[in-house]
Design a protein around this motif. Sequence first.
Motif, PDB file in Angstrom:
ATOM      1  N   VAL A 123      14.175   4.798 -20.374  1.00 12.81           N
ATOM      2  CA  VAL A 123      13.814   5.969 -21.168  1.00 12.81           C
ATOM      3  C   VAL A 123      14.819   6.085 -22.306  1.00 12.81           C
ATOM      4  O   VAL A 123      16.010   5.826 -22.119  1.00 12.81           O
ATOM      5  CB  VAL A 123      13.848   7.258 -20.312  1.00 12.81           C
ATOM      6  N   PHE A 124      14.350   6.488 -23.491  1.00 13.26           N
ATOM      7  CA  PHE A 124      15.260   6.651 -24.622  1.00 13.26           C
ATOM      8  C   PHE A 124      14.599   7.513 -25.694  1.00 13.26           C
ATOM      9  O   PHE A 124      13.383   7.750 -25.664  1.00 13.26           O
ATOM     10  CB  PHE A 124      15.654   5.294 -25.223  1.00 13.26           C
ATOM     11  N   LEU A 125      15.416   7.984 -26.611  1.00 14.06           N
ATOM     12  CA  LEU A 125      14.914   8.687 -27.788  1.00 14.06           C
ATOM     13  C   LEU A 125      14.888   7.722 -28.961  1.00 14.06           C
ATOM     14  O   LEU A 125      15.858   6.999 -29.197  1.00 14.06           O
ATOM     15  CB  LEU A 125      15.800   9.886 -28.132  1.00 14.06           C
ATOM     16  N   ASP A 126      13.786   7.728 -29.686  1.00 16.59           N
ATOM     17  CA  ASP A 126      13.642   6.843 -30.834  1.00 16.59           C
ATOM     18  C   ASP A 126      13.162   7.655 -32.026  1.00 16.59           C
ATOM     19  O   ASP A 126      11.992   8.005 -32.122  1.00 16.59           O
ATOM     20  CB  ASP A 126      12.647   5.723 -30.519  1.00 16.59           C
ATOM     21  N   ALA A 129      11.428  10.816 -31.052  1.00 16.45           N
ATOM     22  CA  ALA A 129      10.347  10.652 -30.081  1.00 16.45           C
ATOM     23  C   ALA A 129      10.925  10.210 -28.742  1.00 16.45           C
ATOM     24  O   ALA A 129      11.776   9.317 -28.683  1.00 16.45           O
ATOM     25  CB  ALA A 129       9.328   9.628 -30.571  1.00 16.45           C
ATOM     26  N   LEU A 130      10.455  10.838 -27.667  1.00 16.88           N
ATOM     27  CA  LEU A 130      10.836  10.433 -26.317  1.00 16.88           C
ATOM     28  C   LEU A 130       9.935   9.277 -25.900  1.00 16.88           C
ATOM     29  O   LEU A 130       8.705   9.393 -25.931  1.00 16.88           O
ATOM     30  CB  LEU A 130      10.673  11.605 -25.350  1.00 16.88           C
ATOM     31  N   VAL A 131      10.556   8.162 -25.510  1.00 21.43           N
ATOM     32  CA  VAL A 131       9.799   6.959 -25.173  1.00 21.43           C
ATOM     33  C   VAL A 131      10.080   6.558 -23.737  1.00 21.43           C
ATOM     34  O   VAL A 131      11.239   6.479 -23.319  1.00 21.43           O
ATOM     35  CB  VAL A 131      10.156   5.790 -26.123  1.00 21.43           C
ATOM     36  N   LEU A 132       9.016   6.310 -22.986  1.00 18.44           N
ATOM     37  CA  LEU A 132       9.103   5.744 -21.646  1.00 18.44           C
ATOM     38  C   LEU A 132       8.552   4.325 -21.718  1.00 18.44           C
ATOM     39  O   LEU A 132       7.442   4.104 -22.225  1.00 18.44           O
ATOM     40  CB  LEU A 132       8.290   6.564 -20.644  1.00 18.44           C
ATOM     41  N   GLY A 146      11.543  18.105 -29.913  1.00 15.91           N
ATOM     42  CA  GLY A 146      12.774  18.695 -30.417  1.00 15.91           C
ATOM     43  C   GLY A 146      13.760  18.990 -29.304  1.00 15.91           C
ATOM     44  O   GLY A 146      14.779  19.651 -29.531  1.00 15.91           O
ATOM     45  N   ILE A 147      13.475  18.513 -28.105  1.00 12.00           N
ATOM     46  CA  ILE A 147      14.384  18.724 -26.976  1.00 12.00           C
ATOM     47  C   ILE A 147      15.653  17.902 -27.209  1.00 12.00           C
ATOM     48  O   ILE A 147      15.574  16.712 -27.521  1.00 12.00           O
ATOM     49  CB  ILE A 147      13.722  18.305 -25.648  1.00 12.00           C
ATOM     50  N   PHE A 218      -1.320  -3.158 -30.246  1.00  4.22           N
ATOM     51  CA  PHE A 218      -0.089  -3.006 -31.022  1.00  4.22           C
ATOM     52  C   PHE A 218       0.554  -1.649 -30.749  1.00  4.22           C
ATOM     53  O   PHE A 218      -0.131  -0.648 -30.532  1.00  4.22           O
ATOM     54  CB  PHE A 218      -0.372  -3.139 -32.528  1.00  4.22           C
ATOM     55  N   LEU A 219       1.881  -1.636 -30.774  1.00  4.64           N
ATOM     56  CA  LEU A 219       2.653  -0.407 -30.651  1.00  4.64           C
ATOM     57  C   LEU A 219       3.126   0.015 -32.036  1.00  4.64           C
ATOM     58  O   LEU A 219       3.410  -0.838 -32.883  1.00  4.64           O
ATOM     59  CB  LEU A 219       3.854  -0.618 -29.729  1.00  4.64           C
ATOM     60  N   VAL A 220       3.216   1.323 -32.250  1.00  9.14           N
ATOM     61  CA  VAL A 220       3.547   1.850 -33.574  1.00  9.14           C
ATOM     62  C   VAL A 220       4.743   2.789 -33.478  1.00  9.14           C
ATOM     63  O   VAL A 220       4.827   3.613 -32.569  1.00  9.14           O
ATOM     64  CB  VAL A 220       2.355   2.614 -34.194  1.00  9.14           C
ATOM     65  N   ARG A 221       5.643   2.656 -34.434  1.00  8.07           N
ATOM     66  CA  ARG A 221       6.796   3.543 -34.557  1.00  8.07           C
ATOM     67  C   ARG A 221       6.820   4.098 -35.977  1.00  8.07           C
ATOM     68  O   ARG A 221       6.564   3.369 -36.940  1.00  8.07           O
ATOM     69  CB  ARG A 221       8.090   2.764 -34.288  1.00  8.07           C
TER      70      ARG A 221
END
Length: 238
Positions: A123-126, A129-132, A146-147, A218-221
């Motif tokens: 788990v991380f913040l990017d 955005a919180l990403v699992l 915004g946590i 595809f994944l998007v950031r």
Amino acid sequence: MTQDSSPVTGNATLAVEPGWLRYGSVLGLPVLGGLIGWLVALAAGWVAGLRWAPFQGPFELIASLPQPAGTLGIAGFGVLAGIGFSSLMAAERLSVAVAPERVEFRRGRRAPAEVAGTDVDVVFLDRGALVLQDSAGDELARERTGIPAATLRAAFHEHGYRWLKSDPYGGEFELWVPETPAVGVRVDSLLRTRAHALKKRNDTDAAQLREAIKRAGFLVRDEKKQQYFRPRPQRNED
């Protein structure tokens, strides 16, 4: 356990935005809106007298209103506008319930979304955005929030999840530009549509299009109003 990270029903821990932000927007935005409305009403006559000033018509109309009812009415309109903005913020506010067996996301009145805890590797913040992420590098969830990082990190650590400082696959993302050959015609079209949604700040459409792009492989950031992509890890069951 940090502030705004508190136990909820069962063995889950709830992570939410700081209280000052949640309650501050509920109280502060209507007050700010009323103050702006009051200042606009007070300045309307002066602005209407400036030949070079834009929006002469609205300011002349405001200046012509009977007083003090006109000023009170404009201030009241500002209060209502502040309440509206506050409601929109509340509808987009994310809460995350973390437990060993699952992670649940709630945003406003929308139906909650869940990710099985056994599927989560890191788990991380990017970029807000919180990403699992699972062990293959696929994204199980990417939720704008915004946590504070400390609140989220404490909640996930409490239940044994591995928290990282950054995306271990972050270097694989590439900048998307129209007609990028690597994504194909269909995904390129989806990314074009999503770029338009981002420009219009339509978060709901942007989130739905992200899922469509994910299903297409595809994944998007998002970064500084630009989209970056990387291929989604392939599985036999996909």
